[in-house]
Design an enzyme around this catalytic site. Structure first.
Site, short mmCIF file in Angstrom:
data_model
loop_
_atom_site.label_atom_id
_atom_site.label_comp_id
_atom_site.label_asym_id
_atom_site.label_seq_id
_atom_site.Cartn_x
_atom_site.Cartn_y
_atom_site.Cartn_z
N GLN A 84 0.84 -1.19 0.00
CA GLN A 84 0.00 0.00 0.00
C GLN A 84 0.88 1.25 0.00
O GLN A 84 1.91 1.29 0.64
CB GLN A 84 -0.87 -0.03 1.26
CG GLN A 84 -2.05 0.90 1.24
CD GLN A 84 -3.06 0.56 2.33
OE1 GLN A 84 -3.11 -0.55 2.81
NE2 GLN A 84 -3.86 1.52 2.71
N SER A 117 4.17 -6.40 2.97
CA SER A 117 2.83 -6.28 3.55
C SER A 117 1.77 -6.82 2.58
O SER A 117 1.77 -8.01 2.27
CB SER A 117 2.55 -4.82 3.93
OG SER A 117 1.37 -4.71 4.68
N LEU A 118 0.90 -5.97 2.06
CA LEU A 118 -0.10 -6.37 1.06
C LEU A 118 0.55 -7.15 -0.09
O LEU A 118 -0.03 -8.09 -0.64
CB LEU A 118 -0.79 -5.12 0.52
CG LEU A 118 -1.48 -5.23 -0.83
CD1 LEU A 118 -2.75 -6.04 -0.71
CD2 LEU A 118 -1.75 -3.85 -1.41
N ARG A 148 -9.30 -8.49 3.52
CA ARG A 148 -8.26 -7.93 4.39
C ARG A 148 -8.42 -6.41 4.52
O ARG A 148 -8.36 -5.85 5.61
CB ARG A 148 -6.90 -8.28 3.81
CG ARG A 148 -5.68 -7.74 4.55
CD ARG A 148 -4.43 -8.13 3.78
NE ARG A 148 -3.18 -7.82 4.46
CZ ARG A 148 -2.50 -6.69 4.32
NH1 ARG A 148 -2.96 -5.76 3.50
NH2 ARG A 148 -1.35 -6.49 4.96
N HIS A 204 0.04 -3.56 11.25
CA HIS A 204 1.14 -4.39 11.79
C HIS A 204 1.41 -4.09 13.27
O HIS A 204 2.55 -3.94 13.69
CB HIS A 204 2.41 -4.20 10.95
CG HIS A 204 2.19 -4.51 9.50
ND1 HIS A 204 1.94 -5.80 9.05
CD2 HIS A 204 2.12 -3.71 8.41
CE1 HIS A 204 1.76 -5.76 7.74
NE2 HIS A 204 1.84 -4.52 7.33
N GLN A 228 0.73 -11.75 10.01
CA GLN A 228 1.30 -10.54 9.41
C GLN A 228 0.54 -9.28 9.81
O GLN A 228 1.12 -8.20 9.93
CB GLN A 228 1.31 -10.70 7.89
CG GLN A 228 2.03 -9.58 7.14
CD GLN A 228 1.34 -9.22 5.84
OE1 GLN A 228 0.24 -8.68 5.83
NE2 GLN A 228 1.99 -9.55 4.74
#
Length: 292
Positions: free
Chosen positions: A10, A88-89, A113, A195, A244
């Site tokens: 992102q 991440s994503l 998500r 996170h 995660q």
């Protein structure tokens, strides 16, 4: 000599993303149209012509970055990874590219998500902040000494971390970090504490979606954010995807481990050049390029 493919997260989105891909490749056009149908709105129109504000909407941002990256990977003629990772994503993009997830299942999980994370963000006033110029250990120690929830969330490269948590705790941590010699410690324009433990409700929601989704063994190891280690076991991959959301993105450690395991060339697949810059700082000896 091994080639590592990495996928952005992102923040890499921009107006016009994916436009030339859509118009230059029939398979890409078909995948974009399939995505529009799955999501129930024309995300491709927002990607190609939307404003920055429209692209920042949670329901748009994460699927948009995912779609740009994944459709690129699926339509590349020479895509043959020895290893993959995503920031991440981007971990979801990496899993679809490595054939661990079907395109439509990956998109549905990313959308689930995004919506679960938005719900968690709305529940508690929270934020993230970028910290430059301190060692990882110093940042961790200072965060641990602050009252409230604030943790190291993204280990992006040496001397560059992102912290995450409750708004007041992050503000206090920023003051303490600057007093300790940080070059910068400034809040980021994000909707919440990604996170961090504040994402626990989102992790529980995502876990249900992941457990009801079929995963395959990937065609190559995926180095996952929470462990920075290579994984091919389906159950481990699923558990790490859930963890995660509340755990840190260990990007520095991930890139170092990929290099230690033989990666000599890194290719960033997707919008932007953020990961190319981070890889160069972490491992200046490897070659780095991007595909957009």
């Amino acid at each position: 000599m091994k080639k590592a493919y990495v996928f952005p997260g992102q923040g890499s989105q921009f107006s016009g993303m994916g436009h030339s891909l859509y118009h230059s490749h029939q398979d890409a056009m078909n995948l974009f149209e399939q995505a529009n149908e799955i999501l129930g709105f024309r995300i491709s129109d927002i990607m190609f012509d939307g404003s920055d504000d429209e692209l920042k909407q949670t329901r748009v941002t994460q699927p948009a970055v995912f779609l740009h990256s994944v459709i690129l990977a699926l339509t590349m003629e020479d895509f043959a990874p020895d290893m993959v990772a995503g920031h991440s994503l981007g971990e979801f993009s990496a899993l679809v590219a490595a054939r661990a997830l079907r395109f439509e299942d990956g998109l549905k999980l990313v959308y689930a998500r995004a919506m679960a994370m938005q719900k968690a963000c709305d529940a508690v006033p929270s934020t993230m902040a970028a910290v430059l110029g301190l060692d990882d250990e110093q940042v961790e120690q200072i965060c641990a000494g602050v009252e409230g929830i604030v943790v190291a969330a993204n280990y992006n490269c040496p001397g560059q971390l992102v912290i995450s948590g409750e708004k007041v705790a992050v503000q206090q941590a920023c003051e303490a970090l600057k007093a300790a010699g940080a070059k910068r410690a400034l809040p980021l324009p994000v909707g919440g504490a990604f996170h961090s433990p504040l994402m626990q409700p989102a992790a529980e929601e995502l876990a249900k979606a992941i457990e009801s989704t079929h995963f395959n063994r990937p065609i190559c190891p995926i180095y996952q954010n929470v462990t920075a280690q290579p994984h091919t076991d389906v159950e481990e991959i699923k558990r790490n995807l859930i963890d995660q959301l509340t755990g840190p993105v260990r990007w520095t450690q991930t890139v170092r481990n990929m290099v230690a395991d033989g990666a000599t060339a890194f290719v960033e697949v997707g919008p932007g050049k953020v990961l190319q810059g981070l890889v160069k700082k972490i491992a200046p000896e490897v070659s780095v390029e991007g595909v957009q």
